[in-house]
Design an enzyme around this catalytic site. Structure first.
Site, PDB file in Angstrom:
ATOM      1  N   GLY A  82      23.516  53.939  65.111  1.00 24.51           N
ATOM      2  CA  GLY A  82      22.388  54.518  65.842  1.00 24.51           C
ATOM      3  C   GLY A  82      22.149  53.851  67.183  1.00 24.51           C
ATOM      4  O   GLY A  82      22.187  52.627  67.306  1.00 24.51           O
ATOM      5  N   VAL A 149      22.144  49.838  63.227  1.00 22.11           N
ATOM      6  CA  VAL A 149      21.856  49.745  64.665  1.00 22.11           C
ATOM      7  C   VAL A 149      23.133  49.424  65.431  1.00 22.11           C
ATOM      8  O   VAL A 149      23.825  48.459  65.131  1.00 22.11           O
ATOM      9  CB  VAL A 149      20.806  48.632  64.922  1.00 22.11           C
ATOM     10  CG1 VAL A 149      20.439  48.580  66.390  1.00 22.11           C
ATOM     11  CG2 VAL A 149      19.571  48.861  64.068  1.00 22.11           C
ATOM     12  N   CYS A 150      23.413  50.223  66.465  1.00 23.13           N
ATOM     13  CA  CYS A 150      24.694  50.090  67.175  1.00 23.13           C
ATOM     14  C   CYS A 150      24.891  48.717  67.807  1.00 23.13           C
ATOM     15  O   CYS A 150      25.957  48.147  67.733  1.00 23.13           O
ATOM     16  CB  CYS A 150      24.797  51.156  68.256  1.00 23.13           C
ATOM     17  SG  CYS A 150      26.218  50.922  69.334  1.00 23.13           S
ATOM     18  N   PHE A 151      23.841  48.188  68.445  1.00 23.62           N
ATOM     19  CA  PHE A 151      24.033  46.965  69.236  1.00 23.62           C
ATOM     20  C   PHE A 151      23.956  45.703  68.383  1.00 23.62           C
ATOM     21  O   PHE A 151      23.876  44.600  68.886  1.00 23.62           O
ATOM     22  CB  PHE A 151      23.009  46.902  70.375  1.00 23.62           C
ATOM     23  CG  PHE A 151      23.427  47.710  71.559  1.00 23.62           C
ATOM     24  CD1 PHE A 151      24.038  47.122  72.651  1.00 23.62           C
ATOM     25  CD2 PHE A 151      23.250  49.085  71.571  1.00 23.62           C
ATOM     26  CE1 PHE A 151      24.454  47.868  73.737  1.00 23.62           C
ATOM     27  CE2 PHE A 151      23.666  49.841  72.652  1.00 23.62           C
ATOM     28  CZ  PHE A 151      24.263  49.229  73.738  1.00 23.62           C
TER      29      PHE A 151
END
Length: 278
Positions: A82, A149-151
């Site tokens: 995401g 979460v992508c990061f």
């Protein structure tokens, strides 16, 4: 020797479905030989949570929070996790798998394309470099990420400044064409980002958010002055030209092309079937 000319599109801030539809349309048009390789810059109106192609909405995303904050929502055609698209410059690169500059493996092609972003950071005065997971633990994290979460963690050749991830990208290959797109963060609202996902309990959420601060960073946290969107666009425009050894030629979509993209956005990327199918 003359440099290859690629197309450049700055489509501005667009609705989430339109953004994904335009990336898909560019991939299709390039596969049909209608357009040259293309670099595109864009933003999001409204700010949007995008999820990876394989993510499970019900399990991972708090849709009530997405609605409460007035955010857009869309599933990407690419993998990954995401991403909250808000104060960022989003880019996409569309190029044939058979292009002479593109290595055959996904990770190496990723590195070549991301060289454009690396050079962009350098034009902004930031000492960015590629993350290459070295330890077995880091490699295991790539195979089974601990968070939606992508990061949350760098992947192969993700871009890092001072040990923290500063740009997140994802790639898909269809019809002989590579589509890579990603987020270059100018600023980041961590509270908002972490309110959009589901967690086993509050303690897990707090731990992940605490860890996240050590792993991800936005451009304006690293600079003594505020980098504007226009400055960022200028730096990454030059960055892609230098990193890919190309010349970019600005282009505006025709009315017919725009109509095609709007139809694709409406019929595919706005549909519940696409966004909630998994």
């Amino acid at each position: 020797m003359a440099k290859e000319v690629w197309r450049f599109i700055d489509s501005g801030d667009c609705p989430p479905a339109f953004n994904m539809a335009l990336d898909e349309a560019l991939l299709d048009w390039h596969s049909q030989g209608k357009i040259p390789p293309t670099v595109r810059f864009y933003g999001w109106n409204p700010p949007t949570l995008s999820i990876g192609y394989f993510q499970k909405v019900e399990k991972e995303i708090d849709l009530e929070a997405v609605k409460r904050h007035g955010l857009g929502f869309v599933r990407r055609p690419t993998g990954g996790r995401g991403v909250l698209h808000d104060k960022e410059l989003t880019y996409s690169v569309i190029v044939s798998e058979s292009h002479p500059a593109m290595p055959p493996t996904v990770t190496e092609a990723y590195r070549v394309i991301s060289q454009g972003i690396l050079e962009g950071f350098r034009f902004l005065g930031l000492d960015a470099y590629f993350a290459v997971p070295k330890t077995e633990e880091e490699k295991a994290d790539l195979r089974s990420p601990r968070s939606a979460v992508c990061f949350d963690a760098p992947s192969w050749y993700e871009l890092v400044v001072e040990g923290r991830k500063i740009a997140g990208s994802a790639q898909t290959r269809q019809k002989g064409v590579i589509l890579q797109h990603g987020s270059i963060l100018l600023d980041l609202d961590e509270e908002l980002l972490f309110s959009l996902f589901k967690y086993p309990n509050e303690r897990v959420k707090e731990r992940l958010q605490r860890d996240f601060k050590k792993k991800a960073v936005a451009i304006n946290e690293l600079t003594s002055r505020t980098v504007t969107m226009e400055e960022a666009k200028a730096a990454f425009y030059k960055g892609f030209e230098k990193g890919l050894n190309i010349v970019l030629e600005p282009y505006t979509l025709t009315a017919e092309e725009r109509e095609y993209v709007e139809t694709l956005a409406r019929t595919k990327y706005e549909s519940d079937e696409w966004n909630f199918k998994r």
